[in-house]
Design an enzyme around this catalytic site. Structure first.
Site, PDB file in Angstrom:
ATOM      1  N   GLU A  60     -11.271  -9.176   3.277  1.00 16.31           N
ATOM      2  CA  GLU A  60      -9.999  -8.850   3.918  1.00 16.31           C
ATOM      3  C   GLU A  60     -10.287  -8.652   5.398  1.00 16.31           C
ATOM      4  OE1 GLU A  60      -7.332  -6.128   1.969  1.00 16.31           O
ATOM      5  OE2 GLU A  60      -6.502  -5.456   3.891  1.00 16.31           O
ATOM      6  N   ASP A  94      -0.144   4.497  -0.047  1.00  9.80           N
ATOM      7  CA  ASP A  94      -0.869   5.720   0.350  1.00  9.80           C
ATOM      8  C   ASP A  94       0.033   6.740   1.037  1.00  9.80           C
ATOM      9  OD1 ASP A  94      -3.188   4.524  -0.519  1.00  9.80           O
ATOM     10  OD2 ASP A  94      -3.981   4.139   1.488  1.00  9.80           O
ATOM     11  N   HIS A  95       0.921   6.235   1.910  1.00 12.48           N
ATOM     12  CA  HIS A  95       1.627   7.196   2.758  1.00 12.48           C
ATOM     13  C   HIS A  95       2.839   7.836   2.087  1.00 12.48           C
ATOM     14  CE1 HIS A  95      -1.341   6.755   5.685  1.00 12.48           C
ATOM     15  NE2 HIS A  95      -1.163   5.450   5.772  1.00 12.48           N
ATOM     16  N   GLU A 132      -8.731   0.666  -3.129  1.00 14.16           N
ATOM     17  CA  GLU A 132      -9.554   0.725  -1.912  1.00 14.16           C
ATOM     18  C   GLU A 132     -10.474   1.917  -1.989  1.00 14.16           C
ATOM     19  OE1 GLU A 132      -7.439   0.887   1.732  1.00 14.16           O
ATOM     20  OE2 GLU A 132      -6.492  -1.039   1.417  1.00 14.16           O
ATOM     21  N   ARG A 172      -9.362   8.257  -0.850  1.00 14.22           N
ATOM     22  CA  ARG A 172     -10.335   8.651   0.176  1.00 14.22           C
ATOM     23  C   ARG A 172     -11.182   9.794  -0.342  1.00 14.22           C
ATOM     24  NH1 ARG A 172      -8.849   6.477   5.593  1.00 14.22           N
ATOM     25  NH2 ARG A 172     -10.635   7.667   6.326  1.00 14.22           N
ATOM     26  N   THR A 227      -7.094   6.711  10.247  1.00 15.88           N
ATOM     27  CA  THR A 227      -6.946   5.612   9.298  1.00 15.88           C
ATOM     28  C   THR A 227      -8.228   4.782   9.386  1.00 15.88           C
ATOM     29  OG1 THR A 227      -5.564   3.721   8.666  1.00 15.88           O
ATOM     30  CG2 THR A 227      -5.754   4.176  11.022  1.00 15.88           C
ATOM     31  N   THR A 228      -8.313   3.721   8.572  1.00 18.16           N
ATOM     32  CA  THR A 228      -9.543   2.934   8.548  1.00 18.16           C
ATOM     33  C   THR A 228      -9.659   2.156   9.861  1.00 18.16           C
ATOM     34  OG1 THR A 228      -9.076   2.709   6.203  1.00 18.16           O
ATOM     35  CG2 THR A 228     -10.900   1.412   7.073  1.00 18.16           C
ATOM     36  N   HIS A 254      -3.777  -4.359   7.863  1.00 20.13           N
ATOM     37  CA  HIS A 254      -3.873  -3.164   8.696  1.00 20.13           C
ATOM     38  C   HIS A 254      -2.978  -3.299   9.921  1.00 20.13           C
ATOM     39  CE1 HIS A 254      -5.255   0.531  10.482  1.00 20.13           C
ATOM     40  NE2 HIS A 254      -5.810   0.809   9.330  1.00 20.13           N
ATOM     41  N   GLY A 255      -1.976  -2.432   9.962  1.00 22.49           N
ATOM     42  CA  GLY A 255      -1.108  -2.340  11.132  1.00 22.49           C
ATOM     43  C   GLY A 255      -0.001  -3.377  11.189  1.00 22.49           C
ATOM     44  N   ARG A 293       3.587  18.913   1.616  1.00 21.62           N
ATOM     45  CA  ARG A 293       4.144  20.119   1.024  1.00 21.62           C
ATOM     46  C   ARG A 293       3.358  20.605  -0.201  1.00 21.62           C
ATOM     47  NH1 ARG A 293       9.470  21.840   2.365  1.00 21.62           N
ATOM     48  NH2 ARG A 293       9.410  21.773   4.618  1.00 21.62           N
ATOM     49  N   ARG A 333      -6.966  12.841   1.099  1.00 27.79           N
ATOM     50  CA  ARG A 333      -5.878  13.270   1.999  1.00 27.79           C
ATOM     51  C   ARG A 333      -4.531  12.683   1.600  1.00 27.79           C
ATOM     52  NH1 ARG A 333      -7.593  10.102   7.458  1.00 27.79           N
ATOM     53  NH2 ARG A 333      -9.535  11.150   7.000  1.00 27.79           N
ATOM     54  N   HIS A 334      -4.540  11.554   0.880  1.00 23.73           N
ATOM     55  CA  HIS A 334      -3.260  11.046   0.358  1.00 23.73           C
ATOM     56  C   HIS A 334      -3.340  10.808  -1.152  1.00 23.73           C
ATOM     57  CE1 HIS A 334      -5.280   7.363   1.613  1.00 23.73           C
ATOM     58  NE2 HIS A 334      -4.960   7.502   2.880  1.00 23.73           N
ATOM     59  N   HIS A 341      -5.659   3.718  -1.675  1.00 22.60           N
ATOM     60  CA  HIS A 341      -6.977   4.091  -1.150  1.00 22.60           C
ATOM     61  C   HIS A 341      -7.274   5.531  -1.543  1.00 22.60           C
ATOM     62  CE1 HIS A 341      -9.674   4.386   2.740  1.00 22.60           C
ATOM     63  NE2 HIS A 341     -10.308   4.733   1.643  1.00 22.60           N
ATOM     64  N   GLY A 396       1.071  -1.322   4.376  1.00 21.00           N
ATOM     65  CA  GLY A 396       1.449  -0.004   3.900  1.00 21.00           C
ATOM     66  C   GLY A 396       2.300   0.775   4.866  1.00 21.00           C
ATOM     67  N   HIS A 397       1.671   1.323   5.886  1.00 13.39           N
ATOM     68  CA  HIS A 397       2.310   2.324   6.745  1.00 13.39           C
ATOM     69  C   HIS A 397       3.677   1.893   7.257  1.00 13.39           C
ATOM     70  CE1 HIS A 397       2.922   4.601  10.525  1.00 13.39           C
ATOM     71  NE2 HIS A 397       2.476   5.587   9.786  1.00 13.39           N
ATOM     72  N   ASN A 429       0.851  -1.191   0.000  1.00 17.79           N
ATOM     73  CA  ASN A 429       0.000   0.000   0.000  1.00 17.79           C
ATOM     74  C   ASN A 429       0.892   1.248   0.000  1.00 17.79           C
ATOM     75  OD1 ASN A 429      -1.436   2.273   1.104  1.00 17.79           O
ATOM     76  ND2 ASN A 429      -3.063   0.893   1.730  1.00 17.79           N
TER      77      ASN A 429
END
Ligand code: PXP
Length: 254
Positions: free
Chosen positions: A160, A18-19, A79, A54, A109-110, A203-204, A27, A58-59, A52, A225-226, A16
């Site tokens: 998932e 996204d981040h 997503e 959103r 986050t989700t 997730h996580g 920026r 936001r990302h 994702h 992802g993160h 993922n």
């Protein structure tokens, strides 16, 4: 279908990105480019890329989805929330997969899984055109029997399982909760698989907590992802992914 889709007991890694976009958007410019990260992840052996889009952008931005569809040769897992706007975007691009997630503007986050059981009728109608367009529909849910049964009834081929509570308990050192969450995920992965659903999880997940999840034989794909993007700052994305893959494969083989 990817080659690995046809191979039993292979655990795919979806990355993922996204981040990378979160950092870019801090920026407001063009760098770092999440599409560049996705191509790098692909070259480093990702089985798929997850992004994702959103509602508040936001990302990931709309232009990222367009560029990802052009740049990637591995499947894109798109997503999205179950809104008309997102459905139209998905139908315009027809990515390999769509994963329906709950979305609240105020969440960081989700936070939870989708309440499929409460919205069965609406979701059945929502996913039908996506499936008809050829997208593999996945539903992001908590490891709960009622949600799994509802996902099965609406005709989703994939679920998932949300691993957030398990990962959080691990990170906080609350091992009683972590073990209870793992037991729940273990039981529900088997239950979903017995219903004929393809089971993914995410997730996580981190190096510290991925192994027991990767060891569950019914799980076919992890979306991470993160942690990977954060780790990439220190060791580069290919190396960060290689360590995750090593842990996943070792857990699977054990
Ligand atoms: N799977 C789903 C459905 C998600 O919504 C997310 C977070 O966007 C992930 C996996 C990846 O979670 P993380 O970024 O914590 O690895």
């Amino acid at each position: 279908m990817t080659v690995s889709d046809a191979t039993p007991n292979v655990l795919r890694l979806g990355v993922n990105i996204d981040h990378v976009a979160t950092v870019r958007n801090a920026r407001g410019g063009a760098t770092p480019d999440p599409v560049r990260a996705a191509v790098l992840a692909q070259e480093a052996g990702a089985d798929g890329i997850t992004a994702h889009l959103r509602e508040d952008r936001r990302h990931i931005a709309d232009r990222d989805i367009e560029a990802l569809m052009e740049a990637l040769t591995v499947p894109l897992n798109f997503e999205m929330a179950a809104t008309d706007e997102m459905q139209q975007i998905a139908l315009r691009h027809t990515p390999h997969a769509v994963c329906i997630v709950p979305e609240k503007r105020e969440e960081r986050t989700t936070e939870g899984g989708l309440e499929v059981a409460r919205e069965e009728n609406r979701l059945a109608h929502f996913i039908a055109p996506l499936a008809e367009a050829g997208c593999r529909v996945s539903i992001f849910i908590a490891a709960e029997r009622a949600q799994i049964e509802a996902a099965h009834r609406i005709g989703a081929p994939v679920i998932e399982l949300h691993t957030g509570a398990y990962c959080e308990a691990h990170a906080e050192g609350d091992f009683a909760t972590r073990d209870a969450e793992l037991a729940r995920l273990t039981e529900m992965a088997a239950f979903a698989h017995d219903l004929g659903l393809e089971v993914h999880a995410g997730h996580g997940l981190t190096y510290g907590c991925v192994s027991p999840i990767a060891a569950l034989p019914q799980i076919r794909e992890l979306n991470i992802g993160h942690f990977l993007i954060g780790e990439a700052i220190f060791r580069g994305l290919p190396d960060a992914m290689a360590e995750m893959r090593r842990l996943m494969e070792a857990a699977r083989a054990s």
